[in-house]
Design a protein around this motif. Structure first.
Motif, short mmCIF file in Angstrom:
data_model
loop_
_atom_site.label_atom_id
_atom_site.label_comp_id
_atom_site.label_asym_id
_atom_site.label_seq_id
_atom_site.Cartn_x
_atom_site.Cartn_y
_atom_site.Cartn_z
N ASP A 117 0.84 -1.20 0.00
CA ASP A 117 0.00 0.00 0.00
C ASP A 117 0.88 1.26 0.00
N SER A 118 0.77 2.04 1.08
CA SER A 118 1.51 3.30 1.07
C SER A 118 2.81 3.20 1.86
N LYS A 119 3.20 1.96 2.21
CA LYS A 119 4.41 1.80 3.04
C LYS A 119 5.47 0.96 2.33
N VAL A 120 6.71 1.29 2.65
CA VAL A 120 7.84 0.52 2.13
C VAL A 120 8.59 -0.04 3.33
N PHE A 121 8.89 -1.33 3.29
CA PHE A 121 9.64 -1.94 4.39
C PHE A 121 11.09 -2.10 3.95
N LEU A 122 11.96 -1.53 4.79
CA LEU A 122 13.39 -1.50 4.44
C LEU A 122 14.15 -2.35 5.45
N TYR A 123 15.24 -2.93 5.00
CA TYR A 123 16.04 -3.76 5.86
C TYR A 123 17.43 -3.15 5.91
N VAL A 124 17.86 -2.71 7.12
CA VAL A 124 19.17 -2.06 7.27
C VAL A 124 19.93 -2.74 8.40
N ASN A 125 21.01 -3.39 8.07
CA ASN A 125 21.88 -4.03 9.08
C ASN A 125 21.10 -4.83 10.12
N GLY A 126 20.13 -5.62 9.66
CA GLY A 126 19.41 -6.49 10.58
C GLY A 126 18.20 -5.86 11.23
N ILE A 127 17.91 -4.61 10.88
CA ILE A 127 16.72 -3.96 11.47
C ILE A 127 15.74 -3.59 10.36
N GLU A 128 14.47 -3.86 10.63
CA GLU A 128 13.46 -3.50 9.63
C GLU A 128 12.89 -2.12 9.96
N PHE A 129 12.79 -1.30 8.95
CA PHE A 129 12.17 0.01 9.11
C PHE A 129 10.98 0.12 8.17
N LYS A 130 9.92 0.67 8.72
CA LYS A 130 8.75 0.94 7.89
C LYS A 130 8.81 2.41 7.51
N LYS A 150 14.12 -1.40 21.42
CA LYS A 150 14.91 -0.95 22.57
C LYS A 150 16.34 -0.77 22.11
N GLY A 151 16.93 0.34 22.51
CA GLY A 151 18.32 0.60 22.13
C GLY A 151 19.16 0.89 23.36
N ARG A 152 20.46 0.80 23.17
CA ARG A 152 21.35 1.08 24.29
C ARG A 152 22.07 2.42 24.02
N ILE A 153 22.06 3.27 25.03
CA ILE A 153 22.71 4.58 24.90
C ILE A 153 24.23 4.39 24.98
N LYS A 154 24.91 4.74 23.89
CA LYS A 154 26.37 4.53 23.85
C LYS A 154 27.15 5.82 24.09
N TYR A 155 26.45 6.94 24.01
CA TYR A 155 27.14 8.21 24.22
C TYR A 155 26.11 9.27 24.56
N GLU A 181 22.54 2.54 20.19
CA GLU A 181 22.80 1.30 19.45
C GLU A 181 21.50 0.52 19.34
N LEU A 182 21.03 0.35 18.10
CA LEU A 182 19.78 -0.39 17.90
C LEU A 182 20.06 -1.89 17.89
N ASN A 183 21.19 -2.26 17.28
CA ASN A 183 21.72 -3.61 17.41
C ASN A 183 23.22 -3.51 17.18
N GLU A 184 23.92 -4.63 17.22
CA GLU A 184 25.39 -4.52 17.18
C GLU A 184 25.92 -3.97 15.85
N ASN A 185 25.07 -3.97 14.83
CA ASN A 185 25.52 -3.45 13.53
C ASN A 185 24.94 -2.08 13.18
N LEU A 186 24.13 -1.55 14.04
CA LEU A 186 23.51 -0.27 13.69
C LEU A 186 23.42 0.66 14.91
N THR A 187 24.25 1.69 14.87
CA THR A 187 24.24 2.72 15.92
C THR A 187 23.92 4.04 15.26
N LEU A 188 22.96 4.76 15.78
CA LEU A 188 22.54 6.02 15.18
C LEU A 188 22.76 7.19 16.14
N ASP A 189 22.99 8.37 15.57
CA ASP A 189 23.04 9.59 16.37
C ASP A 189 21.61 9.98 16.74
#
Ligand code: ATP
Length: 359
Positions: free
Chosen positions: A249-262, A298-303, A316-324
């Motif tokens: 429909d109006s959504k795209v599901f993306l896969y980034v370093n083991g995490i799914e984003f809608k 759930k994410g872990r605050i790394k800084y 850190e969302l998972n071990e392969n994806l950390t976001l600012d």
């Protein structure tokens, strides 16, 4: 009406293509920025508009007049350079009067005009000083007045704030913008500083390696970057790479370093398997519980950095994806975070920008 029209402009220096098949038009009374990293061709483009550099291919029109073969002094252009370029042995007044003397304007008219422009740029009281007796900011005001007093069709500014210290840079950029708007003059401003371009422009042309990457108002470019270069160059952003998992429909599901984003669909048609870039602004990552059901986890605050009303850091969302992330402390109910704490997050699908990865 367009004051400047540039059609299919290319400039080659031997093997280097400094500007590549560039077409833009600039509306009357607007201040536009040519923005891009060092070597992207912005100065070369400005120098071609000024007539200091001759294009290899293409046409330049100012107010409808083709100026390809018109020498610089006959283009009726005012220019302000990074290094001020004021005459060191002339007083402020004589520097500013220079262009009018060349035009052989009557002495009393020159006096009147010079007084007017000294006032516009805020140099009243400094008329008799030499440039060596002025600060960098004051010298740049002399340069600005000297460029404007000839009543040019177009004002060109080549990194005019680069030699000023940080505080003065903010002050003079505000003054340039106010004067430009007050006079209603069309201006082209070259800068490599995205914040500077965002703050004073009606429109920004983002360049990279001689090519136009995107153009639009600061808001358009910030909210809807059309490629990963613009997303990462304009404002702060998390730019990551992944692929399309499915489209519904109006959504795209993306896969980034083991995490799914809608993500909400954007203009670009994508299909499962397409490689994509994904841009998420740090302040659009919501920390703490929310009613938002999409892109939660759930994410872990790394800084963590507390900067006045802001909290900035990394999650850190998972071990392969950390976001600012970037959160605001608006009142006593606003979230506070601690290093290494695990915390819920959510990101609205409309805050996930993406596009085909064509690297
Ligand atoms: P900066 O912010 O560093 O001034 P810029 O975006 O203004 O960079 P330009 O100065 O326009 O970039 O240069 C674009 C490209 O053309 C660069 O690769 C540069 O080396 C090359 N170039 C510019 N002027 C000349 C020249 N006169 N001769 C040869 N190459 C040149």
């Amino acid at each position: 009406m367009s004051d400047i029209v540039i059609k299919n402009l290319t400039k080659k220096f031997d093997q280097t293509v400094a500007v590549k098949d560039l077409s833009i038009s600039i509306e009357k009374g607007q201040l536009v920025s040519l923005l891009g990293p060092s070597g992207c061709g912005k100065t070369t483009l400005l120098r071609m508009i000024a007539g200091f550099e001759k294009q290899t291919v293409g046409d330049i029109y100012i107010r409808g007049r083709l100026i390809n073969d018109v020498p610089p002094q006959r283009r009726n252009i005012g220019i302000v350079f990074q290094d001020y370029a004021v005459f060191p042995t002339m007083t402020v007044k004589d520097n500013i009067a220079y262009g009018l003397k060349i035009k052989k304007m009557k002495k009393d008219e020159i006096e009147k005009k010079v007084a007017e422009y000294i006032k516009i740029v805020g140099l009243t009281g400094y008329e008799k000083r030499l440039p060596s007796q002025l600060s960098g900011g004051q010298q740049q005001r002399v340069a600005l007045a000297r460029a404007l007093i000839i009543n040019p069709d177009v004002l060109l500014l080549d990194e005019p704030l680069s030699n000023l210290d940080a505080a003065l840079r903010l002050k003079i950029r505000k003054e340039i913008r106010k004067i430009q708007q007050q006079l209603g003059i069309t201006a082209v401003f070259v800068t490599h500083d995205q914040e500077e371009a965002m703050s004073i422009s009606d429109k920004i042309f983002v360049m990279r390696k001689g090519e136009l990457m995107q153009s639009g108002t600061p808001q358009e470019i910030y909210l809807n970057p059309q490629n990963d270069f613009v997303a990462s160059f304009i404002g702060r952003s998390n730019v990551v790479y992944g692929e399309v998992k499915s489209v519904k429909d109006s959504k795209v599901f993306l896969y980034v370093n083991g995490i799914e984003f809608k993500a909400s669909k954007n203009g670009e048609a994508v299909k499962p398997g397409d490689k994509v870039w994904v841009s998420i602004r740090p302040q659009r990552i919501h920390l703490g519980k929310s009613d938002n059901m999409a892109n939660t986890g759930k994410g872990r605050i790394k800084y963590v950095e507390y900067i006045g009303s802001e909290i900035r850091g990394e999650i850190e969302l998972n071990e392969n994806l950390t976001l600012d992330y970037n959160s605001y402390m608006l009142d006593e109910n606003s979230i506070t975070v601690k290093f290494n704490e695990t915390i819920p997050y959510s990101i609205s699908p409309s805050d996930i920008n993406f596009g085909k990865d064509i690297r």
